[in-house]
Design a protein around this motif. Structure first.
Motif, mmCIF file in Angstrom:
data_model
loop_
_atom_site.group_PDB
_atom_site.id
_atom_site.type_symbol
_atom_site.label_atom_id
_atom_site.label_comp_id
_atom_site.label_asym_id
_atom_site.label_seq_id
_atom_site.Cartn_x
_atom_site.Cartn_y
_atom_site.Cartn_z
ATOM 1 N N ILE A 140 0.853 -1.182 0.000
ATOM 2 C CA ILE A 140 0.000 0.000 0.000
ATOM 3 C C ILE A 140 0.892 1.236 0.000
ATOM 4 C CG2 ILE A 140 -1.796 1.256 1.246
ATOM 5 C CD1 ILE A 140 -2.577 -1.457 2.526
ATOM 6 N N GLU A 141 0.565 2.189 -0.857
ATOM 7 C CA GLU A 141 1.338 3.429 -0.945
ATOM 8 C C GLU A 141 0.660 4.502 -0.097
ATOM 9 O OE1 GLU A 141 3.149 6.423 -4.351
ATOM 10 O OE2 GLU A 141 1.684 4.902 -4.930
ATOM 11 N N ASN A 142 1.432 5.189 0.737
ATOM 12 C CA ASN A 142 0.891 6.238 1.594
ATOM 13 C C ASN A 142 1.072 7.599 0.931
ATOM 14 O OD1 ASN A 142 -0.176 7.452 3.973
ATOM 15 N ND2 ASN A 142 1.897 7.987 4.573
ATOM 16 N N PHE A 143 0.019 8.406 0.979
ATOM 17 C CA PHE A 143 0.064 9.789 0.531
ATOM 18 C C PHE A 143 -0.198 10.659 1.750
ATOM 19 C CE2 PHE A 143 -0.838 7.428 -3.252
ATOM 20 C CZ PHE A 143 -0.117 8.080 -4.238
ATOM 21 N N ASP A 144 0.820 11.358 2.211
ATOM 22 C CA ASP A 144 0.703 12.208 3.390
ATOM 23 C C ASP A 144 0.157 13.561 2.966
ATOM 24 O OD1 ASP A 144 0.857 13.305 5.876
ATOM 25 O OD2 ASP A 144 3.020 13.049 6.111
ATOM 26 N N LEU A 145 -1.061 13.861 3.392
ATOM 27 C CA LEU A 145 -1.747 15.081 2.963
ATOM 28 C C LEU A 145 -1.586 16.240 3.937
ATOM 29 C CD1 LEU A 145 -5.088 13.466 1.755
ATOM 30 C CD2 LEU A 145 -3.045 13.979 0.425
ATOM 31 N N GLY A 146 -0.868 16.046 5.022
ATOM 32 C CA GLY A 146 -0.733 17.107 6.008
ATOM 33 C C GLY A 146 -2.049 17.310 6.741
ATOM 34 N N CYS A 147 -2.445 18.560 6.906
ATOM 35 C CA CYS A 147 -3.649 18.829 7.694
ATOM 36 C C CYS A 147 -4.935 18.806 6.868
ATOM 37 C CB CYS A 147 -3.513 20.169 8.414
ATOM 38 S SG CYS A 147 -3.237 21.565 7.333
ATOM 39 N N MET A 148 -4.848 18.531 5.586
ATOM 40 C CA MET A 148 -6.042 18.463 4.741
ATOM 41 C C MET A 148 -6.771 17.137 4.977
ATOM 42 S SD MET A 148 -5.823 21.340 3.290
ATOM 43 C CE MET A 148 -7.032 21.308 2.024
ATOM 44 N N VAL A 149 -8.080 17.223 5.204
ATOM 45 C CA VAL A 149 -8.906 16.032 5.414
ATOM 46 C C VAL A 149 -10.055 16.068 4.412
ATOM 47 C CG1 VAL A 149 -10.344 14.772 7.061
ATOM 48 C CG2 VAL A 149 -8.342 16.017 7.873
ATOM 49 N N TYR A 150 -10.192 14.987 3.654
ATOM 50 C CA TYR A 150 -11.255 14.896 2.647
ATOM 51 C C TYR A 150 -12.138 13.697 2.982
ATOM 52 C CZ TYR A 150 -8.096 17.945 0.059
ATOM 53 O OH TYR A 150 -7.283 18.971 -0.319
ATOM 54 N N ASP A 151 -13.465 13.919 2.971
ATOM 55 C CA ASP A 151 -14.396 12.863 3.329
ATOM 56 C C ASP A 151 -14.306 11.660 2.399
ATOM 57 O OD1 ASP A 151 -15.376 14.202 5.513
ATOM 58 O OD2 ASP A 151 -17.051 15.120 4.416
ATOM 59 N N ASN A 152 -14.207 11.909 1.086
ATOM 60 C CA ASN A 152 -14.181 10.788 0.155
ATOM 61 C C ASN A 152 -12.895 9.972 0.305
ATOM 62 O OD1 ASN A 152 -12.684 12.903 -0.900
ATOM 63 N ND2 ASN A 152 -13.154 12.384 -3.016
ATOM 64 N N LEU A 153 -11.804 10.625 0.630
ATOM 65 C CA LEU A 153 -10.559 9.882 0.856
ATOM 66 C C LEU A 153 -10.628 9.100 2.163
ATOM 67 C CD1 LEU A 153 -7.873 12.445 -0.368
ATOM 68 C CD2 LEU A 153 -8.976 10.590 -1.635
ATOM 69 N N ASN A 154 -11.387 9.622 3.127
ATOM 70 C CA ASN A 154 -11.603 8.862 4.364
ATOM 71 C C ASN A 154 -12.407 7.596 4.084
ATOM 72 O OD1 ASN A 154 -10.125 10.408 6.132
ATOM 73 N ND2 ASN A 154 -11.858 11.718 6.685
ATOM 74 N N CYS A 155 -13.326 7.666 3.125
ATOM 75 C CA CYS A 155 -14.067 6.456 2.720
ATOM 76 C C CYS A 155 -13.090 5.407 2.194
ATOM 77 C CB CYS A 155 -15.098 6.786 1.639
ATOM 78 S SG CYS A 155 -16.470 7.805 2.187
ATOM 79 N N TYR A 156 -12.162 5.828 1.358
ATOM 80 C CA TYR A 156 -11.156 4.911 0.810
ATOM 81 C C TYR A 156 -10.289 4.356 1.935
ATOM 82 C CZ TYR A 156 -7.755 3.069 -2.532
ATOM 83 O OH TYR A 156 -6.953 2.239 -3.280
ATOM 84 N N ASN A 157 -9.883 5.237 2.858
ATOM 85 C CA ASN A 157 -9.047 4.798 3.980
ATOM 86 C C ASN A 157 -9.747 3.761 4.850
ATOM 87 O OD1 ASN A 157 -7.011 6.476 3.142
ATOM 88 N ND2 ASN A 157 -7.389 8.047 4.684
ATOM 89 N N LYS A 158 -11.056 3.922 5.032
ATOM 90 C CA LYS A 158 -11.813 2.936 5.815
ATOM 91 C C LYS A 158 -11.808 1.577 5.125
ATOM 92 C CE LYS A 158 -14.749 6.284 8.102
ATOM 93 N NZ LYS A 158 -16.058 6.907 8.199
ATOM 94 N N LEU A 159 -11.918 1.594 3.813
ATOM 95 C CA LEU A 159 -11.868 0.336 3.061
ATOM 96 C C LEU A 159 -10.489 -0.315 3.194
ATOM 97 C CD1 LEU A 159 -13.732 1.567 -0.132
ATOM 98 C CD2 LEU A 159 -14.605 -0.049 1.577
#
Length: 177
Positions: A140-159
């Motif tokens: 799995i490749e990690n993308f460090d976004l810093g302090c930005m939080v996106y709901d749709n990316l959180n959906c992917y992270n939960k999966l």
């Protein structure tokens, strides 16, 4: 011997300057300070070519130093060029995933899982610690976004978290350590 070495140094200088100009033209707005050292090396190599020929013929140390500087210049500018293409790749991936809603991102996760191209989008003020290295062990490749939080990316992270928990028997929090 001297002419061959001179041609090698000239080739390294031209490649280094070419890669440096390309990288600088693409990234100068954000990382202009990264180009100071390669620019100094290029200037030193250019000065080398204007030194008297008899001095360059007599001094092997001078020639080997110029060769070493040329190698360092090409190495640094190649790394800057690779960094640029890495930034373009990251930007493309983040743009693509950011535009998907939670439903479409589930389909994308299924595709990524089948292609073994899963990603994790870590965010927050604290940083990801050892997450990038630890999560790489699971493909799995990690993308460090810093302090930005996106709901749709959180959906992917939960999966991704559920996949790790179900298939690999590890939680994402354990990978931060």
């Amino acid at each position: 011997m001297h002419d061959k070495l001179k041609n090698i140094i000239l080739t390294l200088t031209l490649i280094g300057i070419g890669l440096g100009i390309f990288s600088y033209s693409k990234m100068y707005e954000f990382f202009y300070q990264e180009f100071y050292f390669p620019a100094i090396l290029a200037i030193i190599l250019i000065v080398f070519f204007f030194l008297p020929k008899n001095l360059k013929i007599k001094s092997k140390f001078l020639n080997l130093t110029a060769l070493g500087i040329g190698i360092v210049l090409v190495t640094l500018t190649t790394q800057l060029t690779l960094d640029y293409f890495g930034m373009i790749r990251t930007e493309k991936i983040l743009t693509e995933y950011h535009e998907l809603d939670c439903e479409k991102i589930t389909d994308r996760f299924t595709t990524d899982l089948a292609n073994n191209e899963m990603k994790y989008f870590s965010s927050g003020l604290v940083g990801s610690g050892n997450l990038s290295e630890n999560i790489k062990e699971y493909g799995i490749e990690n993308f460090d976004l810093g302090c930005m939080v996106y709901d749709n990316l959180n959906c992917y992270n939960k999966l991704v978290s559920n996949y790790l928990k179900d298939k690999k028997n590890i939680t994402i929090n354990e990978l931060y350590e």
